[in-house]
Structure formats: structure tokens, C-alpha cells
Design an enzyme around this catalytic site. Structure first.
Site, short mmCIF file in Angstrom:
data_model
loop_
_atom_site.label_atom_id
_atom_site.label_comp_id
_atom_site.label_asym_id
_atom_site.label_seq_id
_atom_site.Cartn_x
_atom_site.Cartn_y
_atom_site.Cartn_z
N HIS A 382 -39.17 15.24 135.79
CA HIS A 382 -40.44 15.15 135.06
C HIS A 382 -41.05 16.55 134.85
CE1 HIS A 382 -44.32 12.97 134.16
NE2 HIS A 382 -44.80 14.17 134.49
N GLU A 383 -41.20 17.30 135.93
CA GLU A 383 -41.85 18.61 135.82
C GLU A 383 -41.00 19.58 135.00
OE1 GLU A 383 -44.85 18.74 136.43
OE2 GLU A 383 -45.05 16.97 137.71
N HIS A 386 -41.87 19.11 131.40
CA HIS A 386 -43.06 19.88 131.00
C HIS A 386 -42.68 21.35 130.81
CE1 HIS A 386 -46.05 16.81 131.48
NE2 HIS A 386 -45.81 16.60 132.75
N HIS A 389 -40.73 21.96 127.64
CA HIS A 389 -41.61 21.80 126.48
C HIS A 389 -42.38 23.11 126.25
CE1 HIS A 389 -44.67 18.88 124.36
NE2 HIS A 389 -44.18 19.76 123.54
#
Ligand SMILES: [Zn+2]
Length: 590
Positions: A382-383, A386, A389
Site C-alpha cells: 500500500h505505502e 503512494h 505515485h
């Protein structure tokens, strides 16, 4: 473990951002000294070259200020017991707010320029790095009132913006939390403990906890109701005062998202609510319950299946799961692992939880507290979503266009989690683990799509009631919430009366029309993953999404990535995905 006992390979290299504390002091002073220069542009933005110089200088100073801010925070987060960095962090806060005040003239001065001047500036190649930001100022212009009215509104805001704070005081201070009897003796309930006890296998304990918490809210329900009603009235007042149709329109306009998205989301959830009911039936069966209550919704139906992977192995697994994103993405993951992007281990004084953050012009950073649970592996994926992105957006744009908006912020992280989940579900041999993963995936839908849409719908009802002159009372709000809850959970659940007060304990309701973004974020991610798995060529479209930053409206950015949230398709795909996962889990627990 103390921080100095953690191996270097598990620590982030904040030196990449600012080489030393001395260099931090220098950069801090540089920003302080540049602020008057920026202020000197006040009153001159009607001149094209002054405007360009001002925007460039503003960007330059903001990049430096962000770096000063990030560095101090991240140094503090890695070990909060170091006084020096608490001091750095306080000074950085002051600096950022000083800069904000000094530059507050810019937006209103640009907004007050003549339309043709702004149009010609936007069309000018030299202004390309700032064109979208300028377009946004122009787009917002029609809701800016006269100077006198704006002054009045800003004075009024100071008198009316404290409902959220009042609620937080009630919720965190005044609420008289009960003492709950547990196997290990009586414990005083807290918000954190509530979640833990509600997942307990002891049904009696769950019931006592549920009734105890709602009893505490019931005791203050009139005060909470008055607070929430005030907040809704205030929302509607500001929307109306600026000339918006209603508060929802204001909120969507500010997200730059068409109203159809909100309506489609609610319609799609209504149209497919049978799947949610099916899930509740499945849960009832899996738990072997005759009758199911609202306090049976959070107990896991599958035992936690812990992967217990060493960090290196977990990272390999994430790389494997994200394989469909291609070679370049994989190499970036390896770079993140090997080049000090990630602070992996827990140590004394370290901030809990996980995040990805950073400052423009330096690679992103990730903070973890890795402890070998299965959930930690998903947190890592998940991190990193980020982080990637931010990496792609920063690489493609200057500072002003690189930052992405909240509406798309959870998409890349959820794409990674979903890819990893689907990879694991289709490859694991262990049956219990497979059940656990399926139920993890299903719970993502339940909590993110269904629950947040239920909240989104309630907010709309409450704001509409106020607009049409219907009083917001404890009974009127609780009755509406109770009806909504019945529709969402269906007949398989006994609808305990306590649940009608659930609206009274949701802090997000004081930031109205925010929660729907959680639902659209997951729906978008599920669609992107499906596109990538169905057609590897769509990875390019996804890379374009990652690289888009804040260069366009978030709705357009997603549409270009193949997800048109104003159409039915993405919702159909997501609902089918939810149903497929339910079917699979149903087979596994036969
Ligand atoms: Zn996130």
C-alpha cells in the site's frame, strides 16, 4: 529496541533530502529571508512579467519550505524523544504558516484580474507549469463574492467553524465511557479498545461493549445532535451564500468532480445491495449463528493466518504480486528497498502506523513498523503504491502540477494491495490462508464501498432535510439512520436499536461529503487492476495516471486511465468482483 540498535539497511536516508542539521538551519534561513521578496509582488500581479516572476519565486520557496517541514517532521517521527527535532518541527510549522500568510494575497489578486488577461496568460507557453492552477482560480471565480462580502464571510467563518472541535471534545473528553467486564477483569472502554473488543470471539463481551458504547453516546445524544445540526446548517449557509445549489454541489465543485459520480455511486450500491445481504448471510453461516446482531459484524469469520515473513521475504512477495506493473516499476521497487527510501523497523520513540511522504525533488520515503503480520505485508504494498505515485508525478511535472488531489490519492495504494491480494489468492496452497485473504478482500469492499456509501447517503439526507426546513432532531436523524441501516444490512440482521445512534459517533461527518471518496477510490482501483490483468497493454495507461499528478481534474485523470466514474461500468465491475469473492469464500467454508 533503541534507534541506534537498528541496522542501517532498515533506516531511511533523510540525508538525501537535507544533508545535515546545519544545512537544515541554512535552508530555513533562506526561506525566512525570501518571504519579503515574495510579498513585494503584492499589487503588481496585473503585470504579466511580474506575475510570472512571482509564480516562479513562490514555487521555488515552497519547494524549500516543504523540504524544511518534511525533514523536521520525519526526524521527529523516527524518534520523538529527541528534543532537538521537536524544536525543528515547531519552527517549521511556524515557517509554513508565516509563508501561507505572506502569500495569501496571490489567489485573490489573480482572481480579481480581467478575464481576457487571465485567458491570455493561461495560453502563454511560459506559464505552462502554472496553467492548471490558474484555470482552477478562473473556475472558482464565479463563486467569489465582492470584497466586502468576502470579508464578512471570513469573519463569520471564525465564529462558525468550531462544530468539529466541539464534537471532538465530546467524543474524546466528555463522553463517559463505561467499564466493561472481560475475562481478565474490568476495563475502561476507549475508542481504540472498542474495535478490539468488537472482534472478540466472546459474543457476550461484544454485546456488552456495543451496548456500553452506544449507551455513552445516548447519554449525550441531545448535545451531539445540536452540534451536528449546527454543523449542517453552517455547511448549507456557506454553500448558499456563495451561490451554490447546495453543500454537496459545493463540495463536488471543489473536488472538480461531476455530481453524476455521487449519484451513480449511491444508485450502484442500492442496485447491488443484495450482495451485501448475501455477505451477511454468509457471515451468519460461517459464525454458526441463529440470529445475527449488529455486534456480530466485526468478528473475523476466518482466523488470522499470519504469513510471519521476514521483511526481505515480504518485499520479494510484494515484488512478485506487483509483477503485472512491468519491469520499470519493479526496478523502482528495488531501488526503494536498497537506497534508503524506507524506515522499516519499530524502535523506541518511533511514530506508530505507516505512511508515505516526502518533498518534491527528492525520492519519496516510507515509514513502517514492520512486525511480520500478514497485514504488514499489505501495508508495505500500500505505502509503496503512494510512494510510486509521487515518484512518477514528480518526475513528470514541476512542483505546482505534481501534487495529486485527495480524490485520487488512495487509488495507487489500493491498486497495489488488490494486485497482491489477487496474486496470493490464486497461488496460495494453504486453505486457511486463502480463506483469510478472501475475507480480507471482501472486508475491503464492505468497509470502504458499502459502509462509506451508507455514510455518504446519510450526509446527503441530513443536509437535504435542513435545506427543506425539516428540523434535525435526535428522532428525525436517528430514524433516518436506522432505516438506512436496515436497507444496507437486510433481513439477516437483528437491527438493535442502539445502531440508530451510529451517526452520532462519526468524526468525518464534520468534514461533509468527504467519505464518498473512499468508496470511489476502491472502485477505481479494482477497475484498474482488472484492466491490467485483462490486457497488459493497459499498464501504459496506468503509468500515465501515476504520472498525471495534479495536472488535470481528478475525474478526467481517472477517465483517461479507463475509469469513467460518471458511467455505470466501473460500479458494475466492482460489484461483480465483490460477488465473485463472496462465491469463492462460500465454496471454501462449505
Ligand atoms: Zn493510503
Amino acid at each position: 529496541m533503541k534507534r541506534n540498535e537498528v541496522l542501517d539497511k532498515y533506516k531511511w536516508k533523510l540525508e538525501d533530502m537535507i544533508p545535515s542539521d546545519e544545512a537544515w538551519e541554512e535552508l530555513y534561513n533562506e526561506v525566512v529571508n525570501s518571504i519579503p521578496k515574495l510579498k513585494s509582488f503584492e499589487g503588481k500581479l496585473g503585470d504579466r512579467s511580474a506575475l510570472l516572476s512571482c509564480l516562479k519565486l513562490n514555487e521555488e520557496i515552497n519547494i524549500k519550505a516543504e523540504r524544511v517541514f518534511c525533514y523536521s517532521r520525519m526526524r521527529r517521527d523516527q524518534d520523538g524523544s529527541v528534543q532537538k527535532y521537536i524544536g525543528f518541527s515547531d519552527r517549521a510549522n511556524g515557517l509554513v504558516s508565516e509563508l501561507g500568510t505572506a502569500t495569501s494575497f496571490m489567489e485573490s489578486e489573480i482572481s480579481s484580474q480581467k478575464e481576457d488577461y487571465l485567458a491570455s496568460v493561461i495560453a502563454d507557453k511560459d506559464f505552462e507549469p502554472f496553467d492548471f492552477m490558474l484555470k482552477e482560480i478562473v473556475r472558482n471565480k464565479k463563486y467569489i463574492l465582492s470584497d466586502k462580502e468576502e470579508r464578512l464571510l471570513s469573519m463569520a467563518t471564525r465564529a462558525t467553524d468550531n462544530y468539529g472541535e466541539v464534537f471532538n471534545t465530546i467524543n474524546n473528553v466528555e463522553l463517559n465511557m463505561p467499564t466493561i467486564e472481560t475475562e481478565d477483569g474490568p476495563v475502561k472502554l476507549t475508542h481504540g479498545l472498542y474495535g478490539v473488543l468488537m472482534s472478540s470471539k466472546d459474543r457476550g463481551l461484544r454485546e456488552r461493549t456495543f451496548k456500553g458504547l452506544y449507551g455513552a453516546f445516548e447519554a449525550l445524544i441531545n448535545t451531539i445532535c445540536a452540534t451536528y445540526a449546527g454543523s449542517v446548517k453552517s455547511d448549507n449557509f456557506y454553500a448558499k451564500a456563495r451561490g451554490y445549489e447546495d453543500c454537496l454541489s459545493r463540495s463536488l465543485f471543489s473536488d472538480n468532480v461531476p455530481k453524476a459520480v455521487y449519484d451513480k455511486l449511491i444508485d450502484a450500491v442500492h442496485g447491488n445491495i443484495k450482495y451485501m445481504h448475501k455477505y451477511i448471510e454468509l457471515r451468519k453461516k460461517a459464525l454458526g449463528l441463529e440470529d445475527m446482531h449488529m455486534y456480530d459484524i466485526y468478528v473475523p469469520i476466518v482466523e488470522d493466518a499470519e504469513l510471519k515473513l521476514e521483511y526481505e521475504k515480504a518485499f520479494d512477495l510484494v515484488i512478485e504480486g506487483l509483477h503485472p506493473l512491468g519491469e520499470e516499476y519493479k526496478n523502482l521497487l528495488i531501488e526503494a528497498r536498497d537506497s534508503g527510501w524506507i524506515d522499516v523497523m519499530e524502535n523506541e520513540g518511533k511514530r506508530s502506523g505507516a505512511y508515505s511522504w516526502g518533498s518534491y525533488g527528492v525520492h519519496p520515503y516510507v515509514l513502517l513498523n514492520y512486525s511480520k503480520t500478514t497485514h504488514d505485508v499489505f501495508t508495505l504494498a500500500h505505502e509503496l503504491g503512494h510512494a510510486m505515485h509521487s515518484y512518477y508525478s514528480d518526475r513528470a511535472h514541476g512542483y505546482t502540477k505534481a501534487g495529486y488531489q485527495i480524490f485520487v490519492a488512495e487509488v495507487a495504494s489500493t491498486v497495489n494491495e488488490t494486485l497482491l491480494l489477487k496474486h496470493l489468492i490464486s497461488t496460495v496452497k494453504d486453505r486457511n490462508l486463502k480463506k483469510y485473504l478472501l475475507s480480507y478482500y471482501i472486508d475491503m469492499f464492505r468497509t470502504t464501498v458499502f459502509r462509506q456509501t451508507q455514510f455518504a447517503e446519510f450526509e446527503k439526507i441530513a443536509h437535504d432535510m435542513e435545506l427543506s426546513g425539516e428540523p434535525l432532531t435526535v428522532n428525525s436523524l436517528s430514524d433516518k439512520y436506522y432505516e438506512l441501516n436496515k436497507m444496507y444490512y437486510g433481513d439477516a440482521v437483528t437491527h438493535d436499536k442502539e445502531i440508530s445512534y451510529e451517526w452520532a459517533r462519526i468524526p468525518h461527518f464534520y468534514t461533509s461529503f468527504y467519505v464518498y471518496k473512499y468508496a470511489t477510490g476502491l472502485i477505481s482501483a479494482v477497475n484498474i487492476v482488472k484492466n491490467i490483468l485483462d490486457d497488459p497493454k493497459s499498464v501504459d495507461r496506468y503509468k500515465a495516471f501515476l504520472s498525471a499528478g495534479g495536472s488535470d481534474s481528478p475525474y478526467n485523470i481517472l477517465k483517461n486511465a479507463g475509469v469513467d466514474l460518471a458511467s455505470d461500468h466501473p460500479y458494475e465491475v466492482a460489484m461483480k468482483e465483490f460477488n465473485d469473492a463472496l462465491e469463492q469464500l462460500n465454496k471454501e467454508i462449505q
